[in-house]
Design a protein around this motif. Structure first.
Motif, PDB file in Angstrom:
ATOM      1  N   VAL A  60       0.752  -1.212   0.052  1.00  0.00           N
ATOM      2  CA  VAL A  60       0.027   0.138  -0.188  1.00  0.00           C
ATOM      3  C   VAL A  60       1.191   1.136   0.149  1.00  0.00           C
ATOM      4  N   VAL A  61       0.519   2.199  -0.900  1.00  0.00           N
ATOM      5  CA  VAL A  61       1.328   3.317  -1.143  1.00  0.00           C
ATOM      6  C   VAL A  61       0.583   4.568  -0.698  1.00  0.00           C
ATOM      7  N   VAL A  62       1.159   5.364   0.339  1.00  0.00           N
ATOM      8  CA  VAL A  62       0.174   6.535   0.594  1.00  0.00           C
ATOM      9  C   VAL A  62       1.123   7.742   0.070  1.00  0.00           C
ATOM     10  N   ILE A  63       0.451   8.636  -0.571  1.00  0.00           N
ATOM     11  CA  ILE A  63       0.851   9.826  -1.138  1.00  0.00           C
ATOM     12  C   ILE A  63       0.550  10.963  -0.242  1.00  0.00           C
ATOM     13  N   GLY A  64       1.408  11.705   0.583  1.00  0.00           N
ATOM     14  CA  GLY A  64       0.954  12.561   1.557  1.00  0.00           C
ATOM     15  C   GLY A  64       1.328  12.074   3.072  1.00  0.00           C
ATOM     16  N   GLY A  65       1.660  13.157   3.765  1.00  0.00           N
ATOM     17  CA  GLY A  65       2.083  12.828   5.204  1.00  0.00           C
ATOM     18  C   GLY A  65       1.270  13.599   6.153  1.00  0.00           C
ATOM     19  N   GLY A  66       0.299  14.184   5.908  1.00  0.00           N
ATOM     20  CA  GLY A  66      -0.681  14.980   6.847  1.00  0.00           C
ATOM     21  C   GLY A  66      -1.438  14.261   7.486  1.00  0.00           C
ATOM     22  N   ASN A  67      -2.366  14.888   8.330  1.00  0.00           N
ATOM     23  CA  ASN A  67      -3.402  14.257   9.094  1.00  0.00           C
ATOM     24  C   ASN A  67      -4.517  13.297   8.550  1.00  0.00           C
ATOM     25  N   VAL A  68      -4.550  13.589   7.157  1.00  0.00           N
ATOM     26  CA  VAL A  68      -5.572  12.847   6.370  1.00  0.00           C
ATOM     27  C   VAL A  68      -4.894  11.338   6.048  1.00  0.00           C
ATOM     28  N   ALA A  69      -3.618  11.500   5.789  1.00  0.00           N
ATOM     29  CA  ALA A  69      -2.809  10.306   5.730  1.00  0.00           C
ATOM     30  C   ALA A  69      -2.516   9.514   7.013  1.00  0.00           C
ATOM     31  N   GLU A  70      -2.325  10.353   7.866  1.00  0.00           N
ATOM     32  CA  GLU A  70      -2.255   9.688   9.308  1.00  0.00           C
ATOM     33  C   GLU A  70      -3.515   8.601   9.691  1.00  0.00           C
ATOM     34  N   ARG A  71      -4.985   9.543   9.486  1.00  0.00           N
ATOM     35  CA  ARG A  71      -5.960   8.645   9.924  1.00  0.00           C
ATOM     36  C   ARG A  71      -5.971   7.462   8.841  1.00  0.00           C
ATOM     37  N   LYS A  72      -5.687   7.356   7.573  1.00  0.00           N
ATOM     38  CA  LYS A  72      -5.978   6.383   6.555  1.00  0.00           C
ATOM     39  C   LYS A  72      -4.936   5.265   7.170  1.00  0.00           C
ATOM     40  N   ILE A  73      -3.601   5.598   7.276  1.00  0.00           N
ATOM     41  CA  ILE A  73      -2.675   4.600   7.889  1.00  0.00           C
ATOM     42  C   ILE A  73      -2.865   3.908   9.108  1.00  0.00           C
ATOM     43  N   THR A  74      -3.562   4.630  10.059  1.00  0.00           N
ATOM     44  CA  THR A  74      -3.615   4.095  11.364  1.00  0.00           C
ATOM     45  C   THR A  74      -4.849   2.998  11.231  1.00  0.00           C
ATOM     46  N   SER A  75      -5.853   3.341  10.335  1.00  0.00           N
ATOM     47  CA  SER A  75      -6.731   2.280  10.083  1.00  0.00           C
ATOM     48  C   SER A  75      -6.241   1.141   9.428  1.00  0.00           C
ATOM     49  N   LEU A  76      -5.230   1.259   8.739  1.00  0.00           N
ATOM     50  CA  LEU A  76      -4.531   0.058   7.847  1.00  0.00           C
ATOM     51  C   LEU A  76      -3.510  -0.618   8.623  1.00  0.00           C
ATOM     52  N   LEU A  77      -3.106  -0.277   9.642  1.00  0.00           N
ATOM     53  CA  LEU A  77      -2.089  -0.780  10.659  1.00  0.00           C
ATOM     54  C   LEU A  77      -2.255  -2.381  10.812  1.00  0.00           C
ATOM     55  N   GLU A  78      -3.614  -2.530  11.252  1.00  0.00           N
ATOM     56  CA  GLU A  78      -4.043  -3.897  11.607  1.00  0.00           C
ATOM     57  C   GLU A  78      -4.276  -4.690  10.266  1.00  0.00           C
ATOM     58  N   THR A  79      -4.285  -4.366   9.237  1.00  0.00           N
ATOM     59  CA  THR A  79      -4.478  -4.967   8.130  1.00  0.00           C
ATOM     60  C   THR A  79      -3.273  -6.024   7.696  1.00  0.00           C
ATOM     61  N   GLU A  80      -2.050  -5.718   8.514  1.00  0.00           N
ATOM     62  CA  GLU A  80      -0.673  -6.479   8.139  1.00  0.00           C
ATOM     63  C   GLU A  80      -0.360  -6.232   6.787  1.00  0.00           C
ATOM     64  N   VAL A 119       5.133   8.432   0.954  1.00  0.00           N
ATOM     65  CA  VAL A 119       5.617   9.261  -0.122  1.00  0.00           C
ATOM     66  C   VAL A 119       5.368  10.684   0.346  1.00  0.00           C
ATOM     67  N   SER A 120       6.395  11.322   1.239  1.00  0.00           N
ATOM     68  CA  SER A 120       6.105  12.764   1.206  1.00  0.00           C
ATOM     69  C   SER A 120       7.405  13.338   2.010  1.00  0.00           C
ATOM     70  N   PRO A 121       7.531  14.741   1.681  1.00  0.00           N
ATOM     71  CA  PRO A 121       8.775  15.220   2.127  1.00  0.00           C
ATOM     72  C   PRO A 121       8.975  15.477   3.809  1.00  0.00           C
ATOM     73  N   THR A 122       7.402  15.485   4.312  1.00  0.00           N
ATOM     74  CA  THR A 122       7.504  15.550   5.699  1.00  0.00           C
ATOM     75  C   THR A 122       6.326  14.735   5.938  1.00  0.00           C
ATOM     76  N   ILE A 123       6.217  14.438   7.591  1.00  0.00           N
ATOM     77  CA  ILE A 123       5.047  13.492   8.019  1.00  0.00           C
ATOM     78  C   ILE A 123       4.531  14.154   9.556  1.00  0.00           C
ATOM     79  N   THR A 124       3.502  13.506   9.743  1.00  0.00           N
ATOM     80  CA  THR A 124       3.078  14.117  11.106  1.00  0.00           C
ATOM     81  C   THR A 124       3.901  13.238  12.197  1.00  0.00           C
ATOM     82  N   ALA A 125       3.795  13.767  13.448  1.00  0.00           N
ATOM     83  CA  ALA A 125       4.690  13.152  14.459  1.00  0.00           C
ATOM     84  C   ALA A 125       4.132  11.661  14.924  1.00  0.00           C
ATOM     85  N   THR A 126       2.969  11.467  14.790  1.00  0.00           N
ATOM     86  CA  THR A 126       2.337  10.147  14.657  1.00  0.00           C
ATOM     87  C   THR A 126       2.852   9.031  13.506  1.00  0.00           C
ATOM     88  N   LEU A 127       2.858   9.578  12.457  1.00  0.00           N
ATOM     89  CA  LEU A 127       3.417   8.831  11.509  1.00  0.00           C
ATOM     90  C   LEU A 127       4.974   8.469  11.598  1.00  0.00           C
TER      91      LEU A 127
END
Length: 202
Positions: free
Chosen positions: A13-33, A39-47
């Motif tokens: 899974v490739v996520v383009i962007g590292g802001g709050n929206v990307a964070e929400r998407k990725i957090t929900s995907l973590l349990e999917t293994e 891909v982003s120059p910057t990302i949130t502290a959680t990411l």
């Protein structure tokens, strides 16, 4: 569109962007293994904490077309519509795409959902009203509380016991239907049923 359950285990899974929206998407995907690359120059502290813990891969750069060449699922989640469109234009023909900025531009949506162990209930308005989807979710969370997690585990085990018994098919269907009675949300009732059925099974 039609609702579908998707197994993302070991899928790229490739996520383009590292802001709050990307964070929400990725957090929900973590349990999917799934294998998640951001891909982003910057990302949130959680990411960044996910990256530090080895839960995601972070390409600290701007998007390039070769970032998505092996992707099973692509998520566009930048705050730049031009970049999001670049990603969609560069995507392989048959890849799954979720467009966080304009849902209709993708071919897959992430519905809001209620999860209680084996029970998953998805709610989608296909982008028409996220507020309504949230309201419905809150109502479902009250109706299907945490007790349903152990209840579904019980139903899973009970179904195996019934299927493996020597009862005739009509009796098996009767027992399976009986177990949907809400009294079996009670842990003691579950244990009593298993004890009774296994003791007197034919």
């Amino acid at each position: 569109m039609i609702p579908i359950m998707l197994d993302l285990t070991n899928k790229h899974v490739v996520v383009i962007g590292g802001g709050n929206v990307a964070e929400r998407k990725i957090t929900s995907l973590l349990e999917t293994e799934s294998l998640i690359t951001v891909v982003s120059p910057t990302i949130t502290a959680t990411l960044e904490s996910y990256f530090t813990q080895g839960q995601i891969i972070w390409k600290k750069k701007n998007f390039a077309s070769n970032d998505i060449k092996d992707a099973f699922l692509i998520i566009t989640a930048t705050n730049n519509p031009f970049v999001n469109q670049q990603v969609r234009d560069a995507a392989p023909k048959d890849v799954l795409i979720n467009s966080a900025d304009t849902a209709e531009e993708g071919n897959i949506h992430f519905p809001t959902y209620v999860k209680r162990g084996r029970l998953s209930i998805a709610i989608s308005t296909e982008g028409a009203s996220p507020s309504l989807a949230k309201e419905i979710k809150e109502k479902l969370e009250l109706e299907y509380d945490e007790n349903y997690e152990t209840y579904l585990d019980f139903l899973y085990e009970a179904r195996k016991i019934i299927k493996n018994s020597n009862r005739n098919n009509q009796d098996k269907r009767m027992y399976l239907k009986e177990l949907t009675d809400k009294k079996f949300l009670n842990k003691q009732k579950q244990e009593e049923w298993i004890t009774s059925f296994t003791r007197y099974k034919k």
